[in-house]
Enzyme design. Structure first.
Site, PDB file in Angstrom:
ATOM      1  N   THR A  48       0.836  -1.200   0.000  1.00 20.09           N
ATOM      2  CA  THR A  48       0.000   0.000   0.000  1.00 20.09           C
ATOM      3  C   THR A  48       0.874   1.254   0.000  1.00 20.09           C
ATOM      4  OG1 THR A  48      -1.764  -1.183   1.149  1.00 20.09           O
ATOM      5  CG2 THR A  48      -1.862   1.222   1.200  1.00 20.09           C
ATOM      6  N   CYS A  49       1.959   1.213   0.725  1.00 20.60           N
ATOM      7  CA  CYS A  49       2.856   2.375   0.820  1.00 20.60           C
ATOM      8  C   CYS A  49       3.488   2.698  -0.530  1.00 20.60           C
ATOM      9  CB  CYS A  49       3.948   2.107   1.860  1.00 20.60           C
ATOM     10  SG  CYS A  49       3.296   1.657   3.483  1.00 20.60           S
ATOM     11  N   SER A  50       3.958   1.667  -1.219  1.00 21.99           N
ATOM     12  CA  SER A  50       4.669   1.859  -2.486  1.00 21.99           C
ATOM     13  C   SER A  50       3.758   2.022  -3.685  1.00 21.99           C
ATOM     14  CB  SER A  50       5.601   0.672  -2.743  1.00 21.99           C
ATOM     15  OG  SER A  50       6.645   0.673  -1.802  1.00 21.99           O
TER      16      SER A  50
END
Length: 161
Positions: A48-50
């Site tokens: 989700t972060c990337s």
């Protein structure tokens, strides 16, 4: 206790990778006299972060800065090597600050730490974004689930600016 709108950020020191190696950057250096968008992720290189969170801030960087923001920074409970590699691989090096909160000192001080041991990640940061003016929190957006990047995403922040 979790930090709230109107609170001053606690003093902390991060590490950031530069071309000359790691440098320390304090909350005073980053926030004093400035309007800064800070967002936090549970971990560099996590899906989700990337794939969702970071790309929105990189794609909207110029628009955010055009709204009177002086700087953008992402913080994660990772070491500076990992944050530097993430900055390089994402194309974000030199565009936004990639801050390593290596010991979770800042994350714990603002009360936004999360125990993600069940997922094999250990102590990490909750996913959030905040608008900080001269070290004072003016907007705070904390995700209910670490797998979501909606209320803390760049589009939501742009609406608040």
């Amino acid at each position: 206790m979790t930090i709230a709108i109107g609170d001053k950020l606690p003093a902390a020191t991060f590490k950031e990778k530069t071309a000359d190696g790691p440098v320390e950057i304090t909350t005073d250096q980053l926030f004093a006299g400035k309007r800064v968008v800070l967002f936090a992720v549970p971990g560099a290189f996590t899906p989700t972060c990337s794939l969702n969170h970071l790309p929105g801030y990189l794609e909207n960087r110029d628009t955010i800065l055009g709204k009177g923001v002086d700087d953008i920074a992402v913080v994660a409970v990772n070491d500076w090597h990992v944050m530097g590699a993430w900055a390089q691989s994402s194309g974000g090096m030199g565009k936004i600050h990639f801050l390593a909160d290596w010991d979770a000192g800042f994350t714990k001080a603002v009360g936004l730490d999360a125990d993600l041991s069940a997922g094999g990640l250990g102590l990490r940061s909750k996913r959030y974004s905040m608008l900080v003016e001269d070290g004072v929190v003016k907007a705070l957006n904390v995700e209910e689930s670490p797998g979501q990047a909606t209320v803390s995403g760049a589009a939501a922040m742009l609406e608040q600016l």
